[in-house]
Design an enzyme around this catalytic site. Structure first.
Site, PDB file in Angstrom:
ATOM      1  N   PRO A 221       1.819  -4.779   2.918  1.00 44.43           N
ATOM      2  CA  PRO A 221       0.493  -4.698   2.272  1.00 44.43           C
ATOM      3  C   PRO A 221       0.540  -4.031   0.899  1.00 44.43           C
ATOM      4  O   PRO A 221      -0.196  -4.445  -0.007  1.00 44.43           O
ATOM      5  CB  PRO A 221      -0.333  -3.884   3.279  1.00 44.43           C
ATOM      6  N   TYR A 222       1.378  -3.018   0.706  1.00 42.74           N
ATOM      7  CA  TYR A 222       1.454  -2.391  -0.615  1.00 42.74           C
ATOM      8  C   TYR A 222       1.814  -3.440  -1.681  1.00 42.74           C
ATOM      9  O   TYR A 222       1.119  -3.587  -2.698  1.00 42.74           O
ATOM     10  CB  TYR A 222       2.485  -1.248  -0.622  1.00 42.74           C
ATOM     11  N   GLY A 223       2.897  -4.179  -1.429  1.00 41.03           N
ATOM     12  CA  GLY A 223       3.312  -5.205  -2.390  1.00 41.03           C
ATOM     13  C   GLY A 223       2.239  -6.265  -2.571  1.00 41.03           C
ATOM     14  O   GLY A 223       2.038  -6.788  -3.673  1.00 41.03           O
TER      15      GLY A 223
END
Ligand SMILES: NC(=O)c1ccc[n+]([C@@H]2O[C@H](COP(=O)([O-])OP(=O)(O)OC[C@H]3O[C@@H](n4cnc5c(N)ncnc54)[C@H](O)[C@@H]3O)[C@@H](O)[C@H]2O)c1
Length: 333
Positions: free
Chosen positions: A142-144
């Site tokens: 999710p960060y990316g």
């Protein structure tokens, strides 16, 4: 010419603030201080503001208006991959919602220059491990994903209302440009190793059986001061009408293995390092290095600092943070 730096009190942001000031720009910081402290940006006006809050757009628009902002460098975000896997909806609110606030406020007041902090995380696990900006974007957490969405958002704003924008994809950022601006987060190899050394414990290496020359993962480390310079160059480049690209990898083009990094840290700190090798981590590619040509060719940027500078400055800043009582920020999950 006033530039608003969101996340300006953070590790990278505080370096960007100083680089902009050195380049003669007026700088105003917007930050909620959730992972930083006001002391890092004492010389500049600071507006404490959570960009993900429901009333943030109007408040940020008022700040932009008050300072007659001509451009924004948007670094404010949450950056812990593990936490993003555990709390994806919150990460999207923070990183995508925060950027939505910035774009809405910028449009409302007609501030049409924006530099966006993206990440090498948008590449996920690329085949072969050496990327250019044309390598497909395929984030694996999710960060990316929040960074990939951010790149689309700023590009769509360019199409919709003429925003001049650029996304900088940072690779592995380390080092310190000033003793008082070290990385307080114990989240990456450099600070994780320094933290273990301080605790007189063995640093952990995740896997030494990768298909690399010494079996450990290879990454592209960029000195935070060089990264800060890239922001000034990218911001200035937004004035050009004949720009060809809106996405740049910020990296050196040189791969450094975990084992090489440990050797460099051992040399600088005077510690013999005997790491504890454990199993590979899910989602760690063997190699992630950029050719880093576009930034050189288009913006004339060159990294001024090598690995010794990165490690030496990180160590000095680490010691200085300890002396001044700065608490390390550890992984949330
Ligand atoms: N450090 C790295 O290696 C790295 C690599 C790739 C990309 N990045 C990106 O660079 C940017 C800066 O990272 P950093 O390493 O300096 O991290 P950092 O945590 O030190 O800085 C982030 C700053 O943003 C502020 N912030 C966070 N959420 C906010 C919100 N909702 N409203 C207002 N302010 C908020 C924090 O208080 C902090 O000052 C981030 O966008 C991050 O994703 C960092």
């Amino acid at each position: 010419m006033t530039i608003i730096v969101t996340g300006g009190a953070g590790y990278i942001g505080a370096h960007v603030v100083r680089a902009l000031a050195d380049a003669g720009k007026d700088v105003v910081v917007v930050d909620d201080l959730s992972t930083s402290s006001a002391g890092r940006v004492r010389a500049h006006p600071l507006h404490r503001l959570d960009l993900a809050a429901s009333d943030a757009t109007n408040r940020l628009a008022a700040v932009l208006d008050q300072h007659r902002a001509t451009g924004i460098i948007h670094l404010a975000a949450k950056k812990q991959v593990g936490e993003s896997v555990a709390r994806p909806e919150w990460y999207f609110r923070q990183n995508v919602g925060g950027l939505g606030t910035v774009l809405e406020a910028a449009r409302a007041v007609g501030c049409d220059r924006l530099v966006f902090s993206s990440s090498a995380a948008v590449y996920g696990e690329p085949v072969g491990g050496v990327v250019t900006e044309d390598t497909p974007v395929a984030p694996i957490n999710p960060y990316g994903q929040t960074k990939a969405v951010g790149e689309w958002m700023v590009r769509d704003a360019a199409r919709a209302w003429g925003l001049r924008q650029v996304s900088l994809r940072y690779f592995n950022v380390a080092g310190a440009g000033h003793h008082d601006l070290g990385d307080p987060a114990v989240l990456n190899l450099m600070t994780l190793v320094l933290d273990r050394l301080e605790a007189r414990e063995a640093p952990v290496v995740f896997g030494d059986d990768y298909p690399t020359p010494d079996g450990t993962c290879v990454r592209d480390y960029v000195h935070v001061a060089d990264l800060a310079d890239a922001h000034v160059a990218a911001l200035n480049d937004l004035e050009r009408d004949d720009r060809r690209y809106d996405t740049f990898d910020v990296a050196t083009g040189r791969g450094v293995s975990v084992a090489e990094m440990l050797a460099a840290i051992a040399a600088v700190t005077g510690n013999a390092i005997e790491p504890r090798v454990v199993a590979r981590r899910l989602g760690d590619p063997a190699v992630l290095v950029a050719t880093a040509q576009r930034l050189r060719t288009e913006l004339g940027w060159e990294p001024r600092h090598g690995l010794d500078d990165i490690v030496g400055s990180a160590w000095q800043a680490w010691v200085s943070q300890r002396e001044s009582g700065v608490e390390p920020i550890r992984a949330a999950v």
